[in-house]
Design a protein around this motif. Structure first.
Motif, PDB file in Angstrom:
ATOM      1  N   UNK A   1     -41.199 -41.703  43.365  1.00 27.13           N
ATOM      2  CA  UNK A   1     -41.780 -40.494  43.958  1.00 27.13           C
ATOM      3  C   UNK A   1     -41.234 -39.246  43.246  1.00 27.13           C
ATOM      4  N   UNK A   2     -42.117 -38.354  42.828  1.00 23.16           N
ATOM      5  CA  UNK A   2     -41.720 -37.145  42.111  1.00 23.16           C
ATOM      6  C   UNK A   2     -42.448 -35.945  42.700  1.00 23.16           C
ATOM      7  N   UNK A   3     -41.903 -34.752  42.421  1.00 23.01           N
ATOM      8  CA  UNK A   3     -42.536 -33.476  42.759  1.00 23.01           C
ATOM      9  C   UNK A   3     -42.766 -32.721  41.460  1.00 23.01           C
ATOM     10  N   UNK A   4     -44.022 -32.277  41.236  1.00 23.27           N
ATOM     11  CA  UNK A   4     -44.408 -31.681  39.962  1.00 23.27           C
ATOM     12  C   UNK A   4     -44.719 -30.206  40.178  1.00 23.27           C
ATOM     13  N   UNK A   5     -43.984 -29.275  39.517  1.00 23.69           N
ATOM     14  CA  UNK A   5     -44.304 -27.848  39.619  1.00 23.69           C
ATOM     15  C   UNK A   5     -45.494 -27.502  38.737  1.00 23.69           C
ATOM     16  N   UNK A   6     -46.134 -26.347  38.972  1.00 25.83           N
ATOM     17  CA  UNK A   6     -47.272 -25.952  38.137  1.00 25.83           C
ATOM     18  C   UNK A   6     -46.849 -25.695  36.695  1.00 25.83           C
ATOM     19  N   UNK A   7     -47.748 -25.999  35.756  1.00 24.99           N
ATOM     20  CA  UNK A   7     -47.489 -25.760  34.346  1.00 24.99           C
ATOM     21  C   UNK A   7     -46.814 -26.897  33.630  1.00 24.99           C
ATOM     22  N   UNK A   8     -46.376 -27.946  34.332  1.00 26.45           N
ATOM     23  CA  UNK A   8     -45.680 -29.069  33.710  1.00 26.45           C
ATOM     24  C   UNK A   8     -46.700 -30.173  33.438  1.00 26.45           C
ATOM     25  N   UNK A   9     -46.761 -30.652  32.223  1.00 27.42           N
ATOM     26  CA  UNK A   9     -47.768 -31.634  31.828  1.00 27.42           C
ATOM     27  C   UNK A   9     -47.163 -32.989  31.465  1.00 27.42           C
TER      28      UNK A   9
END
Length: 466
Positions: free
Chosen positions: A151-159
Motif C-alpha cells: 500500500x502506497x500514497x502518491x502525491x501529485x506530480x510523481x510518475x
C-alpha cells in the motif's frame, strides 16, 4: 528522485500552503489523502473595510462557513470524488477599483492511495520497501512467487516509484512507473463580478503558477481579451453582449476552466421635479439572508446500524438491534450531530408460582423510538470518540402462556425511555466500524408485567457517511 519532482516536494513540505500576498490564509489539514480525509477548513483574514471576498476552486466543492470574527472568512472545501493524485488550487480575491485584483492562492496536494503490485527476482521471503518521492512504505514480505502488494500514497506530480528488495543481505533497486493521469489544475478569475457595459474587466489564469497565453487556448464569447502580463488579461465586452463567457484549455490537454460574468445594461434615469423633502424615520435594515445550501446537503447525513445485547438484572436481558439516521450540523466544525433511532429489544423469562407451582412463559418485544444528540469528543487519524444522549418512547408487546390459562394472555403499552452512551468509531473510508456502551432506563409496570428494558448494553455496528 527526478529533478522535476523537487519543486513539488518543497510545496508539500510547507506547514501552511499559503501565498504571501495580499491576504494571509491558512488551510487545515495542509494536504488530503483521498478516500480518508473528507474536508479542509480554510481561513482568510482581510483588513477591516475591505469589500466582500470572492473565492473559487479548481476542483472540489468550496462552501462558505459562518464568520468567527470581523475581517475573517472561513470556508469548508470538500475534495472531489477521485482516487488519483492532483494539486487543488483555491483562489481568493477582492475586486479592485482600478486594475486587476491581487489573488491569494492556497494549494492543497491530493494524495492518491493504491496497492502497488511488485514482482522481484529475489524469491520468497524478501523484504520489499517502496519509495514514492520522499516517503517510504513497507517493508512487505514477498510470497513464494517473489511478489508482494505494497500500500502506497502518491502525491501529485510523481510518475514513478523506487522498489527496494532485500534478501540474504543483498539489496536490489529498480524503478517502476505509476499509472497516474497527467491532470493539472487551472483556475480562471473574472473581475469585477458584473462587467460595465462601456468599460473593461480583468481575467486572471492560475495553475501551479500564473498561466501565460502561450500555454493556453482561450475562447471568449461576448468580448475580447488582450494579455497585459503573464496570466493577466484585459477583457472588453462586445456591444450588445449580455454575458462574457471564457473557456480556457491548457494546450497539452491536462486542464481546463470555464468562467462567466454578466454585463450591466445601461440605465436611463428620469429625474422628477424637486419636491419638498419629508423627514421620515430611517428604514429598518433588511433581515440577513440565510445560506441554506450549507444545511441542505446530502454530505451531512450518516445512517448507522448496530446489534448487541442488554442486561438489567435478573431475567431482564436479551438481544437488541438499532437502526438510525444522523444529520451533522455545520456549526462548531461539524462536531454536533442530531440522530433519530428506532430499535428492537426482546426479553423472555420463565418464572414459577411457588416452589412447585406452574411455570409461566413470558415474552416481551419492545420497539424504542428515540431522538438523540451525538458530540465528537476526540479525533486522531481514523479513531474518533463520541458521547451520545437521547430519549423517546418505547412501545412493548407482552405475551404470557401457562397451564393456568386456557389461552395466552397479552398486553400492549408504551413507556418513557432515556439513555447515555459512549461510542468509539474507526473510519475505513466512507464506512466506520462502531463500538458502543450504553446505559438506559425504561421501566415497564402494568397489570401483568414489571420489567426493566433499559440497563447496560454493548453493541457493534457500522456507520456510513454520505
Amino acid at each position: 528522485m527526478r529533478a522535476p519532482v523537487l519543486p513539488l516536494l518543497l510545496i508539500l513540505a510547507l506547514p501552511l500552503v499559503v501565498e504571501a500576498a495580499p491576504f494571509p490564509a491558512t488551510a487545515s489539514p495542509t494536504q488530503v489523502v483521498l478516500g480518508r480525509d473528507r474536508a479542509v477548513v480554510v481561513q482568510v483574514k482581510v483588513p477591516r473595510g475591505t469589500p466582500s471576498l470572492r473565492a473559487v476552486a479548481s476542483t472540489g466543492n468550496l462552501m462558505p462557513l459562518p464568520a468567527t470574527a470581523r475581517g475573517e472568512y472561513a470556508y469548508r472545501w470538500i475534495p472531489p470524488d477521485i482516487r488519483y493524485p492532483l494539486l487543488a488550487v483555491l483562489a481568493f480575491w477582492v475586486d479592485a477599483a482600478e486594475g486587476p485584483p491581487e489573488v491569494t492562492t492556497v494549494r492543497i496536494p491530493l494524495l492518491g492511495r493504491t496497492e502497488l503490485d511488485v514482482a522481484t527476482d529475489v524469491g520468497a521471503g524478501a523484504q520489499v520497501v517502496v519509495q514514492v518521492a520522499d516517503m517510504r512504505f513497507g517493508p512487505v514480505t514477498t510470497n513464494r512467487k517473489g511478489r508482494a502488494r505494497v500500500p502506497v500514497e502518491v502525491p501529485p506530480g510523481v510518475r514513478e516509484a523506487i522498489v527496494l528488495a532485500t534478501a540474504k543481505g543483498q539489496q536490489t533497486r529498480r524503478t517502476t512507473p505509476l499509472d497516474v493521469p497527467p491532470e493539472r489544475p487551472l483556475v480562471a478569475v473574472l473581475s469585477p463580478d458584473v462587467f460595465p457595459v462601456d468599460g473593461t474587466g480583468w481575467l486572471t489564469l492560475l495553475g501551479e503558477e500564473l498561466v501565460p497565453r502561450a500555454q493556453v487556448d482561450l475562447q471568449v464569447q461576448g468580448g475580447g481579451v488582450e494579455e497585459q502580463g503573464p496570466g493577466v488579461f484585459r477583457v472588453k465586452p462586445e456591444a450588445g453582449a449580455r454575458t462574457v463567457v471564457v473557456d480556457a484549455h491548457l494546450k497539452d490537454g491536462t486542464g481546463a476552466a470555464r468562467v462567466m460574468a454578466p454585463v450591466a445594461a445601461p440605465i436611463v434615469a428620469i429625474v422628477p421635479p424637486p419636491e419638498v423633502p419629508v423627514v421620515a424615520p430611517p428604514p429598518a435594515p433588511p433581515a440577513p439572508k440565510v445560506d441554506w445550501s450549507q444545511y441542505l446537503s446530502w454530505h451531512h447525513l450518516s445512517p448507522h446500524l448496530m446489534a448487541g445485547g442488554f442486561f438489567a438484572g435478573g431475567d431482564n436481558r436479551g438481544p437488541l438491534l438499532s437502526l438510525g439516521l444522523g444529520y451533522r450540523l455545520p456549526p462548531l466544525g461539524g462536531r454536533l450531530t442530531v440522530e433519530v433511532e428506532g430499535g428492537l429489544r426482546h426479553l423472555s423469562s420463565q418464572p414459577t408460582l411457588g416452589p412447585a407451582g406452574p411455570v409461566l412463559d413470558s415474552r416481551v418485544v419492545a420497539l424504542p423510538l428515540l431522538l438523540a444528540v451525538r458530540v465528537l469528543a476526540f479525533e486522531r487519524g481514523p479513531l474518533s470518540l463520541h458521547g451520545r444522549a437521547g430519549a423517546g418512547d418505547l412501545y412493548y408487546d407482552q405475551s404470557v402462556t401457562s397451564t393456568l390459562f386456557p389461552e395466552p394472555h397479552s398486553q400492549r403499552g408504551h413507556t418513557f425511555m432515556a439513555f447515555v452512551a459512549a461510542q468509539a468509531a474507526w473510519r475505513l473510508g466512507a464506512v466506520s466500524a462502531l463500538l458502543e456502551l450504553r446505559g438506559s432506563y425504561a421501566e415497564v409496570k402494568a397489570q401483568q408485567i414489571d420489567a426493566q428494558l433499559g440497563g447496560l448494553s454493548a453493541s457493534l455496528g457500522v456507520r456510513y457517511a454520505l
